[in-house]
Design a protein around this motif. Structure first.
Motif, PDB file in Angstrom:
ATOM      1  N   ALA A  95       0.819  -1.213   0.000  1.00 13.03           N
ATOM      2  CA  ALA A  95       0.000   0.000   0.000  1.00 13.03           C
ATOM      3  C   ALA A  95       0.847   1.255   0.000  1.00 13.03           C
ATOM      4  CB  ALA A  95      -0.936  -0.001   1.206  1.00 13.03           C
ATOM      5  N   SER A  96       2.050   1.176   0.552  1.00 11.52           N
ATOM      6  CA  SER A  96       2.914   2.357   0.614  1.00 11.52           C
ATOM      7  C   SER A  96       3.345   2.830  -0.766  1.00 11.52           C
ATOM      8  CB  SER A  96       4.149   2.057   1.469  1.00 11.52           C
ATOM      9  OG  SER A  96       4.938   1.039   0.858  1.00 11.52           O
ATOM     10  N   THR A  97       3.195   1.986  -1.789  1.00  8.71           N
ATOM     11  CA  THR A  97       3.546   2.398  -3.151  1.00  8.71           C
ATOM     12  C   THR A  97       2.513   3.345  -3.751  1.00  8.71           C
ATOM     13  OG1 THR A  97       2.390   0.513  -4.150  1.00  8.71           O
ATOM     14  CG2 THR A  97       4.695   0.183  -3.481  1.00  8.71           C
ATOM     15  N   GLY A  98       1.305   3.383  -3.172  1.00  8.68           N
ATOM     16  CA  GLY A  98       0.261   4.259  -3.687  1.00  8.68           C
ATOM     17  C   GLY A  98      -0.582   3.642  -4.771  1.00  8.68           C
ATOM     18  N   SER A  99      -0.351   2.389  -5.089  1.00  6.82           N
ATOM     19  CA  SER A  99      -1.161   1.712  -6.100  1.00  6.82           C
ATOM     20  C   SER A  99      -2.615   1.633  -5.628  1.00  6.82           C
ATOM     21  CB  SER A  99      -0.613   0.306  -6.348  1.00  6.82           C
ATOM     22  OG  SER A  99      -1.546  -0.480  -7.053  1.00  6.82           O
ATOM     23  N   LEU A 100      -3.555   1.993  -6.505  1.00  8.24           N
ATOM     24  CA  LEU A 100      -4.966   1.965  -6.126  1.00  8.24           C
ATOM     25  C   LEU A 100      -5.403   0.562  -5.736  1.00  8.24           C
ATOM     26  CD1 LEU A 100      -6.580   4.338  -8.790  1.00  8.24           C
ATOM     27  CD2 LEU A 100      -6.044   4.830  -6.408  1.00  8.24           C
ATOM     28  N   HIS A 101      -4.918  -0.419  -6.474  1.00  6.46           N
ATOM     29  CA  HIS A 101      -5.283  -1.801  -6.168  1.00  6.46           C
ATOM     30  C   HIS A 101      -4.786  -2.202  -4.789  1.00  6.46           C
ATOM     31  CE1 HIS A 101      -6.037  -6.062  -6.663  1.00  6.46           C
ATOM     32  NE2 HIS A 101      -4.759  -6.318  -6.411  1.00  6.46           N
ATOM     33  N   ASP A 102      -3.553  -1.835  -4.465  1.00  2.00           N
ATOM     34  CA  ASP A 102      -2.991  -2.203  -3.167  1.00  2.00           C
ATOM     35  C   ASP A 102      -3.645  -1.418  -2.032  1.00  2.00           C
ATOM     36  OD1 ASP A 102      -1.252  -4.031  -4.319  1.00  2.00           O
ATOM     37  OD2 ASP A 102       0.286  -2.504  -4.682  1.00  2.00           O
ATOM     38  N   LEU A 103      -3.997  -0.159  -2.278  1.00  2.00           N
ATOM     39  CA  LEU A 103      -4.698   0.616  -1.253  1.00  2.00           C
ATOM     40  C   LEU A 103      -6.075   0.019  -0.958  1.00  2.00           C
ATOM     41  CD1 LEU A 103      -3.859   4.307  -2.248  1.00  2.00           C
ATOM     42  CD2 LEU A 103      -3.179   3.137  -0.147  1.00  2.00           C
ATOM     43  N   GLN A 104      -6.747  -0.438  -1.994  1.00  2.00           N
ATOM     44  CA  GLN A 104      -8.062  -1.039  -1.785  1.00  2.00           C
ATOM     45  C   GLN A 104      -7.953  -2.363  -1.033  1.00  2.00           C
ATOM     46  OE1 GLN A 104      -9.449  -1.069  -5.843  1.00  2.00           O
ATOM     47  NE2 GLN A 104     -10.557   0.866  -5.605  1.00  2.00           N
ATOM     48  N   THR A 145     -11.288   8.162  -1.419  1.00  2.00           N
ATOM     49  CA  THR A 145     -12.361   7.379  -0.805  1.00  2.00           C
ATOM     50  C   THR A 145     -11.816   6.099  -0.187  1.00  2.00           C
ATOM     51  OG1 THR A 145     -12.852   6.404  -2.976  1.00  2.00           O
ATOM     52  CG2 THR A 145     -14.163   8.300  -2.290  1.00  2.00           C
ATOM     53  N   THR A 146     -10.789   5.529  -0.815  1.00  3.71           N
ATOM     54  CA  THR A 146     -10.160   4.339  -0.244  1.00  3.71           C
ATOM     55  C   THR A 146      -9.428   4.680   1.048  1.00  3.71           C
ATOM     56  OG1 THR A 146      -9.866   3.458  -2.482  1.00  3.71           O
ATOM     57  CG2 THR A 146      -8.600   2.431  -0.718  1.00  3.71           C
ATOM     58  N   CYS A 147      -8.707   5.790   1.057  1.00  8.36           N
ATOM     59  CA  CYS A 147      -7.990   6.202   2.267  1.00  8.36           C
ATOM     60  C   CYS A 147      -8.955   6.536   3.402  1.00  8.36           C
ATOM     61  CB  CYS A 147      -7.099   7.403   1.960  1.00  8.36           C
ATOM     62  SG  CYS A 147      -5.694   7.029   0.875  1.00  8.36           S
ATOM     63  N   LEU A 148     -10.092   7.139   3.079  1.00  5.51           N
ATOM     64  CA  LEU A 148     -11.084   7.428   4.116  1.00  5.51           C
ATOM     65  C   LEU A 148     -11.621   6.140   4.727  1.00  5.51           C
ATOM     66  CD1 LEU A 148     -13.147  10.367   2.555  1.00  5.51           C
ATOM     67  CD2 LEU A 148     -11.428  10.485   4.361  1.00  5.51           C
ATOM     68  N   ALA A 149     -11.751   5.105   3.915  1.00 10.27           N
ATOM     69  CA  ALA A 149     -12.193   3.816   4.449  1.00 10.27           C
ATOM     70  C   ALA A 149     -11.176   3.266   5.440  1.00 10.27           C
ATOM     71  CB  ALA A 149     -12.415   2.830   3.306  1.00 10.27           C
ATOM     72  N   VAL A 150      -9.887   3.461   5.161  1.00 14.06           N
ATOM     73  CA  VAL A 150      -8.841   3.011   6.086  1.00 14.06           C
ATOM     74  C   VAL A 150      -8.919   3.794   7.395  1.00 14.06           C
ATOM     75  CG1 VAL A 150      -6.352   2.846   6.447  1.00 14.06           C
ATOM     76  CG2 VAL A 150      -7.327   2.265   4.216  1.00 14.06           C
ATOM     77  N   VAL A 151      -9.081   5.113   7.294  1.00 15.34           N
ATOM     78  CA  VAL A 151      -9.182   5.940   8.501  1.00 15.34           C
ATOM     79  C   VAL A 151     -10.379   5.508   9.340  1.00 15.34           C
ATOM     80  CG1 VAL A 151      -9.494   8.282   9.368  1.00 15.34           C
ATOM     81  CG2 VAL A 151      -8.057   7.891   7.367  1.00 15.34           C
ATOM     82  N   HIS A 152     -11.496   5.256   8.679  1.00 10.68           N
ATOM     83  CA  HIS A 152     -12.709   4.849   9.389  1.00 10.68           C
ATOM     84  C   HIS A 152     -12.510   3.511  10.092  1.00 10.68           C
ATOM     85  CE1 HIS A 152     -16.766   3.090   9.781  1.00 10.68           C
ATOM     86  NE2 HIS A 152     -17.147   4.331   9.986  1.00 10.68           N
ATOM     87  N   SER A 153     -11.926   2.546   9.402  1.00 13.70           N
ATOM     88  CA  SER A 153     -11.713   1.222   9.995  1.00 13.70           C
ATOM     89  C   SER A 153     -10.725   1.289  11.153  1.00 13.70           C
ATOM     90  CB  SER A 153     -11.211   0.246   8.925  1.00 13.70           C
ATOM     91  OG  SER A 153     -12.162   0.098   7.890  1.00 13.70           O
ATOM     92  N   THR A 154      -9.680   2.103  11.002  1.00 15.64           N
ATOM     93  CA  THR A 154      -8.711   2.249  12.088  1.00 15.64           C
ATOM     94  C   THR A 154      -9.349   2.881  13.313  1.00 15.64           C
ATOM     95  OG1 THR A 154      -6.955   2.528  10.438  1.00 15.64           O
ATOM     96  CG2 THR A 154      -6.452   3.164  12.702  1.00 15.64           C
ATOM     97  N   ALA A 155     -10.163   3.907  13.098  1.00 13.91           N
ATOM     98  CA  ALA A 155     -10.832   4.569  14.221  1.00 13.91           C
ATOM     99  C   ALA A 155     -11.752   3.610  14.958  1.00 13.91           C
ATOM    100  CB  ALA A 155     -11.617   5.774  13.722  1.00 13.91           C
ATOM    101  N   ASP A 156     -12.483   2.790  14.216  1.00 16.31           N
ATOM    102  CA  ASP A 156     -13.351   1.804  14.861  1.00 16.31           C
ATOM    103  C   ASP A 156     -12.546   0.817  15.693  1.00 16.31           C
ATOM    104  OD1 ASP A 156     -15.660   2.882  13.903  1.00 16.31           O
ATOM    105  OD2 ASP A 156     -15.872   1.488  12.226  1.00 16.31           O
ATOM    106  N   ALA A 157     -11.369   0.441  15.189  1.00 15.24           N
ATOM    107  CA  ALA A 157     -10.567  -0.567  15.876  1.00 15.24           C
ATOM    108  C   ALA A 157      -9.936  -0.031  17.155  1.00 15.24           C
ATOM    109  CB  ALA A 157      -9.487  -1.099  14.933  1.00 15.24           C
TER     110      ALA A 157
END
Length: 717
Positions: A131-140, A186-198
């Protein structure tokens, strides 16, 4: 050996790493999870025991999870994203208690084996690295397959570089760049949301997450605005819903305790942002075939914000600015209609609809109490009608209970009673939303003395009070006729008395309305008009200014203008049209026109109240010297009847509104000096106040006829 499921005695073994001593500022400790059998087969020196509090604190200092071929490990602060330097207490525990410390875990937990190199699901480290590469597929893949935990902030830190600089400058960016940025955010926001829930309940990771998020909050907000503005323009329709849902699900974090300090710095911007998301989520262009488009999350945020001391004033400020209010209430009505359509097609389950409908009701209640102009927008947009129809659709779903439906309808009634402004428009919208079908179903299913029957019966009785008002009666008539198949048993005598009384009064008002114009065939409001037994008037003239008085001819209108109406016309216009007066419960009915006066005349004649013997308890020698009062506030064709001498009644005139019509009422009372005349007052319920219609009647061949009248109102005592 990796154990998929741990049973019996479970523990975490923390081993002191070789080469590290008590004076080190970091601990590189390894915590493997073993079963009791594994412990017995391996000679591990036990160091004793210490309190769970110390152990829990110590474990929080070793928060990161690493995977290798031997199973999950807890890594210390050498590789932290949310860890902190180990405290001296922990170091002393390691050095003093020997090579290992055993701490039982309760209750037992189930673990998934670490993936092998041939597994289709990458490990945490691999997901983070890719994910650190910024690839959309890897971020998803990071957003939707990463196993988030309460200790792990690494996914959040992995996506921060892609949010830190803010959205691209659109004039300098081509469509491909903007589209990629939109999908990435939108993918990054999903990560932020999931991290906050955790990390929500983690006392160490939670505050660190909040602190880091606050440092990048301005950039993140700019990205959210970018996503809202571009999601409809740049994404194909088949993927648009997914990205809108991601943005909507991010919004409830704004009321999360972790973000309270951040949001409080600029609550207005937060509300403006949420309103923009709200409008996009409930846009009319959205597909109704999507089971979950983030509506529940954004509705939850709005409802919670209305109860928040910091955000509630900001909501009022935003609604008072620009075009936010029309768009907000339009989206609310659209959301109710969309939910009803999705329910009718079986796209969403009842549990989801139940939760979303509860949020909608909370929003309607909260905004009506905090925003003064709420009903000014809600009624034209049809919010009450849309919500009532949504409840009706939910009543067909498996799992819907009448007690839940009655509670929601009852809450709507409480809102209507709380604020009398726009009262008639409110009750009309409920009727247009087929609320009668809901109430009838409840009464037909619960005919005994139950809470459901009592509550539904009281609401039916409340609505019956407004049947004399022509707009409400017409709306009720259309609703009952359009739902005739569902109300096929509405006239059954085995239903509760409230419904029987309602239908009886409805029929009475319905037949009166059809002949109401005939009641005023001899009426003229001129104080100089001589009322005789001549022919009926072909037509009457209304005052073009206030439209509240009516005359048989231009001559009568001119005479009344000189004597009385000149002093009351302008004041009547102001009182009848001003929103401020209506908000206080004042409303001016037409005394010589409309269904109220027609009902008053019909009841007076049918009960033969002009005959002194017909009124029990009264012996009248001169009935024209009395005011006969018919109290119709109970919503029945058999009103409570009282008589009062005109001399006693006259002081009450000072309590009626508007004050500029009081002289006309005085003239009406004083002009009744003939034995063939009568003064009748009708009292009708209107919110917390009352409507008073006064009529002077004249004797005819059969009963009495309407001659002149005046309508006024009074506030609750």
């Amino acid at each position: 050996m990796m154990l998929a499921t741990l049973t019996l005695f479970q523990c975490i073994v923390l081993e002191r790493a070789p080469g590290h001593h008590g004076d080190s500022s970091y601990v590189k400790a390894i915590g493997r999870i073993y079963s009791r059998e594994h412990l017995f087969n391996h000679s591990l020196p036990l160091a004793g025991a210490f309190t769970a509090t110390c152990m829990t604190s110590w474990l929080y200092e070793l928060p990161l999870i690493h995977e290798d071929s031997q199973g999950p490990l807890l890594l210390g602060a050498c590789e932290p994203l949310c860890a902190k330097p180990a405290q001296n207490t922990s170091l002393r525990l390691l050095s003093e208690w020997g090579e290992a410390i055993i701490y039982p875990i309760a209750p037992p937990i189930a673990l998934t084996p670490s993936p092998s190199p041939y597994s289709t699901t990458p490990s945490r480290i691999v997901l983070l690295r890719q994910a650190s590469t910024g690839s959309l597929h890897d971020l998803q893949r990071l957003a939707f397959t990463y196993p988030y935990s309460s200790f792990d902030l690494r996914p959040f830190h992995a996506i921060l570089p892609f949010l830190r600089d803010g959205p691209p400058n659109e004039p300098e960016a081509d469509d491909t760049t903007v589209l990629q940025a939109l999908v990435r955010v939108t993918t990054c926001l999903a990560v932020v949301h999931s991290t906050a829930d955790a990390v929500e309940d983690n006392p160490y990771a939670g505050p660190r997450f909040s602190l880091t998020l606050g440092g990048h909050w301005t950039a993140i907000v700019s990205w959210i605005r970018f996503a809202i503005e571009k999601v409809d323009q740049r994404l194909p329709s088949d993927t648009m819903d997914e990205h809108i849902t991601t943005v909507a699900r991010f919004m409830p974090l704004f009321t999360h305790p972790l973000l309270a300090d951040i949001v409080s710095l600029d609550p207005r911007s937060t509300i403006e942002l949420s309103f923009s998301v709200w409008t996009v989520v409930f846009s009319r262009r959205r597909s109704i075939n999507v089971p979950d488009d983030g509506a529940c999350e954004i509705a939850r945020f709005i409802s919670e914000a209305l109860e928040d001391d910091a955000l509630s004033p900001a909501i009022v400020d935003v609604l008072n600015y620009g075009s936010y209010a029309p768009a907000f209430f339009s989206a609310l009505a659209s959301g109710c209609r969309t939910l009803r359509k999705r329910l009718s097609r079986g796209i969403v389950p009842f549990s989801f609809a139940h939760q979303l409908a509860s949020f909608y009701l909370s929003i309607i209640g909260g905004v009506s109490k905090t925003y003064d102009q709420a009903w000014t927008y809600m009624l034209p947009k049809g919010c009450l009608k849309a919500y009532s129809q949504c409840l009706l659709q939910m009543s067909h779903c498996e799992g819907a209970t009448t007690i839940w439906l009655v509670a929601h309808v009852g809450f709507l009634f409480s809102l209507i009673k709380h604020e009398p402004a726009h009262l008639m428009a409110k009750v009309k919208q409920l009727v247009k939303g087929d609320v009668f079908i809901l109430l009838y179903r409840c009464l037909s299913e619960h005919k005994s003395d139950t809470y459901q029957a009592d509550a539904a019966g009281s609401m039916v009785a409340y609505l019956a009070c407004y049947l004399p008002f022509t707009p409400f009666h017409q709306a009720t008539s259309r609703s009952i006729r359009s739902a005739s198949d569902q109300l096929c048993g509405a006239r059954h005598t085995d239903l509760v008395p409230q419904w029987q009384s309602f239908m009886s009064f409805f029929d009475f008002v319905d037949s009166t309305l059809s002949t109401s114009d005939d009641c005023f065939a001899y009426a003229c409001d001129s104080t100089k008009h001589v009322h005789g037994t001549g022919e009926a008037l072909k037509h009457r003239r209304a005052c073009s200014g206030c439209e509240n008085v009516f005359y048989c001819s231009e001559a009568c209108q001119r005479e009344d203008w000189e004597v009385l109406h000149r002093m009351e016309c302008v004041g009547t216009q102001i009182a009848s049209r001003a929103l401020e007066s209506r908000s206080r419960g004042e409303w001016i009915p037409r005394g010589s026109r409309g269904n109220l006066s027609a009902i008053l005349l019909r009841i007076y004649n049918e009960l033969k109240l002009y005959d002194a013997k017909a009124v029990t308890g009264y012996s009248l020698d001169n009935p024209h010297n009395y005011v006969t009062t018919l109290d119709l506030r109970a919503g029945s064709a058999t009103p409570a009847i009282t008589l009062m001498k005109k001399e006693t009644f006259t002081p009450k005139i000072s309590s009626f509104h508007p004050h500029n019509l009081r002289p006309r009422l005085n003239v009406l009372l004083s002009s009744c000096d003939s034995p063939s005349a009568r003064i009748v007052e009708g009292i009708f319920r209107y919110g917390d106040g009352t409507i008073h219609v006064f009529a002077r009647l004249g004797e005819a061949l059969e009963g009495f006829r309407f001659l002149t009248g005046v309508g006024m109102s009074s506030n609750p005592a």
